[in-house]
Design a protein around this motif. Structure first.
Motif, short mmCIF file in Angstrom:
data_model
loop_
_atom_site.label_atom_id
_atom_site.label_comp_id
_atom_site.label_asym_id
_atom_site.label_seq_id
_atom_site.Cartn_x
_atom_site.Cartn_y
_atom_site.Cartn_z
N VAL A 35 0.84 -1.21 0.00
CA VAL A 35 0.00 0.00 0.00
C VAL A 35 0.87 1.24 0.00
CG1 VAL A 35 -1.68 1.33 1.34
CG2 VAL A 35 -1.96 -1.14 1.08
N GLN A 36 1.96 1.19 0.81
CA GLN A 36 2.86 2.35 0.88
C GLN A 36 3.55 2.57 -0.46
OE1 GLN A 36 5.87 1.98 3.87
NE2 GLN A 36 6.76 4.00 3.48
N ASP A 37 3.95 1.47 -1.10
CA ASP A 37 4.60 1.61 -2.41
C ASP A 37 3.63 2.24 -3.43
OD1 ASP A 37 6.87 0.54 -1.36
OD2 ASP A 37 6.45 -1.51 -2.05
N LYS A 38 2.40 1.86 -3.38
CA LYS A 38 1.44 2.45 -4.31
C LYS A 38 1.25 3.94 -4.04
CE LYS A 38 -1.14 -1.81 -5.21
NZ LYS A 38 -2.45 -2.50 -5.14
N ILE A 39 1.15 4.31 -2.76
CA ILE A 39 0.98 5.73 -2.42
C ILE A 39 2.22 6.51 -2.81
CG2 ILE A 39 0.71 7.36 -0.49
CD1 ILE A 39 -1.00 5.24 0.89
N ASN A 40 3.42 5.89 -2.58
CA ASN A 40 4.66 6.56 -2.97
C ASN A 40 4.74 6.73 -4.48
OD1 ASN A 40 5.53 6.82 -0.34
ND2 ASN A 40 6.63 4.86 -0.34
N PHE A 62 0.16 4.13 8.92
CA PHE A 62 -0.45 5.27 9.63
C PHE A 62 -0.69 6.43 8.67
CE2 PHE A 62 0.15 9.24 11.94
CZ PHE A 62 -0.90 9.16 12.85
N PHE A 63 0.28 6.66 7.78
CA PHE A 63 0.12 7.73 6.80
C PHE A 63 -1.07 7.46 5.90
CE2 PHE A 63 1.00 9.41 2.58
CZ PHE A 63 1.10 10.77 2.87
N ALA A 68 -6.68 8.69 4.31
CA ALA A 68 -8.07 8.27 4.09
C ALA A 68 -9.03 9.07 4.96
CB ALA A 68 -8.22 6.78 4.36
N ALA A 69 -8.64 9.29 6.23
CA ALA A 69 -9.49 10.07 7.14
C ALA A 69 -9.63 11.51 6.66
CB ALA A 69 -8.92 10.02 8.56
N ALA A 70 -8.50 12.07 6.18
CA ALA A 70 -8.56 13.43 5.66
C ALA A 70 -9.47 13.52 4.44
CB ALA A 70 -7.16 13.93 5.32
N VAL A 72 -12.03 11.57 3.86
CA VAL A 72 -13.42 11.47 4.33
C VAL A 72 -13.88 12.82 4.91
CG1 VAL A 72 -14.92 10.38 6.02
CG2 VAL A 72 -13.30 9.00 4.71
N ILE A 73 -13.03 13.44 5.73
CA ILE A 73 -13.40 14.74 6.32
C ILE A 73 -13.59 15.78 5.23
CG2 ILE A 73 -12.55 16.61 7.79
CD1 ILE A 73 -11.17 14.45 9.48
N TRP A 74 -12.73 15.76 4.26
CA TRP A 74 -12.86 16.71 3.14
C TRP A 74 -14.19 16.54 2.42
CZ3 TRP A 74 -13.05 15.77 -2.20
CH2 TRP A 74 -12.91 16.90 -3.02
N GLY A 75 -14.60 15.27 2.22
CA GLY A 75 -15.87 15.02 1.56
C GLY A 75 -17.06 15.45 2.40
N VAL A 76 -16.95 15.19 3.72
CA VAL A 76 -18.05 15.56 4.61
C VAL A 76 -18.20 17.08 4.69
CG1 VAL A 76 -18.86 15.49 6.99
CG2 VAL A 76 -17.92 13.43 5.93
N MET A 77 -17.09 17.79 4.66
CA MET A 77 -17.13 19.25 4.74
C MET A 77 -17.82 19.88 3.54
SD MET A 77 -13.34 20.14 6.24
CE MET A 77 -13.58 21.89 5.90
N GLY A 78 -17.99 19.14 2.49
CA GLY A 78 -18.63 19.69 1.30
C GLY A 78 -20.15 19.75 1.39
N PHE A 79 -20.77 19.15 2.42
CA PHE A 79 -22.22 19.18 2.56
C PHE A 79 -22.65 20.45 3.30
CE2 PHE A 79 -21.38 14.65 2.01
CZ PHE A 79 -22.35 14.31 1.08
N TYR A 80 -23.76 21.05 2.84
CA TYR A 80 -24.31 22.24 3.51
C TYR A 80 -25.79 22.33 3.18
CZ TYR A 80 -23.67 24.24 -1.17
OH TYR A 80 -23.69 24.47 -2.52
N GLN A 81 -26.49 23.12 3.99
CA GLN A 81 -27.95 23.25 3.88
C GLN A 81 -28.29 24.67 3.47
OE1 GLN A 81 -30.30 20.86 4.32
NE2 GLN A 81 -31.96 22.30 3.86
#
Length: 388
Positions: A35-40, A62-63, A68-70, A72-81
């Motif tokens: 996985v690290q090799d692919k990300i690199n 860990f990286f 992945a968490a970032a 997900v957070i980035w995607g969630v931050m895109g929702f608004y009402q």
């Protein structure tokens, strides 16, 4: 067959880690390293080989989790009402992209900028300007402007500060309209017309500027002369009010006297018509009476003549309390105060309430007096003959 069951080379397509013919479970470190090799490889780094050891593999794992968490957070931050009274202008990399309607929306954060605007809220601005009128007088005008946002795209992008543009347009329109009218009109009954004209001019200017603002109402709150001449202006206003009051009083008097005069004129007309009808009726009655008397007179002239004479004398002396009597064959005319005679004889019952003698009593008294005079005249003639 499961991906981790032994099966030789035929099982390679089922191995998600690509471990070939490994019969046991895959090594966790090796999986994390891949996985690290692919990300690199994605971010331009090298594979790092297998010499990194378990610690380097754990940091790479860990990286990946943090990334992945970032994500997900980035995607969630895109929702608004967007509320019902709001609209949203979406800018993608600073350029207009779309106008968003109410509801749950999503736009990529850090890429799109969302600007929310309340398009139903009625905003207001107040203005106070001192300006010249058409007749070169100075007036102090307080005005309020109510407006809403009718085009969010224009409001956000077309003009740097739409509300400042609204202020400038209102001041310009107000000066133009007040400058075309006289002071009396601005201060009194012309406020509504001035406010309407100012609203039309302001809206035309705002549409030309593409501000996205819709003016809903313009109100002239107050209009008065400058404070330095307020006392003189109050005197003028009082004089005008007195003028209007006097006019109203005169009109009220006219409204009262004219119907009364018309009524009197109509009454006089009615009385004249009644008098005319009365005179005509009396004339016709007299004519008919004369015709009938003429017929009777032709039948018995002496009797009718005497009767007419007696009626005439009665009508003449009927209301009189004094009578002059001339006896045939006598030399003297006797004056008879009938009122005194009636009092003296106690014949008050024969006198009516107005102090006059009725015709019957008058005839009786007249006959008695005439008879007495005849007797006196006869005895006087007899005496004279005897003396001769």
């Amino acid at each position: 067959m499961a991906w981790n069951e032994p099966g030789g080379g035929n099982n390679r397509p089922n191995d998600p880690w690509g471990s070939g013919g490994n019969q046991g479970p895959p090594d966790l470190d090796e999986a994390l390293k891949k996985v690290q090799d692919k990300i690199n490889a994605i971010f331009g780094g090298g594979s790092g080989g297998r010499s990194g050891g378990p610690s380097k593999g754990a940091s790479s794992a860990f990286f990946g989790v943090v990334a992945a968490a970032a994500l997900v957070i980035w995607g969630v931050m895109g929702f608004y009402q967007i509320d019902e009274q709001e609209r949203a202008v979406v800018l993608r990399f600073g350029e207009y992209h779309s106008t968003v309607t109410p509801g749950l929306q999503w736009n990529p954060p850090l890429i799109d900028e969302v600007i929310k605007l309340n398009v139903t809220k009625v905003r207001a601005q107040s203005f106070r300007e001192v300006m010249l009128t058409k007749d070169e007088n100075i007036v102090d005008v307080n005005m309020s402007v109510q407006y809403v946002i009718n085009n969010p795209e224009y409001f956000v992008l077309k003009v740097r500060d739409p509300e400042v543009s609204l202020q400038h347009a209102t001041q310009s329109a107000l000066r133009h309209v007040v400058g075309d009218n006289k002071m009396d009109l601005v201060l009194t009954e012309g406020r509504a017309a001035i406010a309407l004209e100012v609203q039309q001019r302001v809206q035309n200017l705002l549409d030309d500027y593409q501000t996205g603002i819709q003016v809903s109402k313009v109100t002239v709150d107050n209009a008065q002369p400058p404070s330095q001449v307020q006392a003189a202006f109050d005197d003028v206003i009082k004089a005008r009010e007195d003028e209007e009051r006097v006019k109203n009083e005169a009109q009220a008097y006219a409204n009262g006297i004219i119907p009364e005069a018309r009524g009197q004129a109509q009454r006089q007309l009615e009385e004249a018509n009644a008098y005319k009808e009365q005179v005509v009726a009396n004339a016709e009655g007299e004519a008919n009476r004369f015709t009938k008397l003429l017929a009777e007179y032709r039948k018995a002239p002496e009797v009718t003549r005497e009767r007419l004479y007696l009626d005439a004398i009665t009508s003449v002396y009927g209301q009189s309390s004094k009578v002059m009597v001339d006896v045939e064959g006598g030399n003297n005319m006797m004056y008879l105060p009938l009122d005194k005679l009636t009092e003296r004889t106690g014949a008050s019952s024969a006198v009516n309430g107005s102090g006059s003698v009725d015709s019957r009593t008058l005839r009786q008294i007249t006959d008695a007096v005439t008879e007495q005079l005849r007797r006196d005249a006869s005895s006087s003639r007899t005496t004279n003959r005897g003396g001769r």
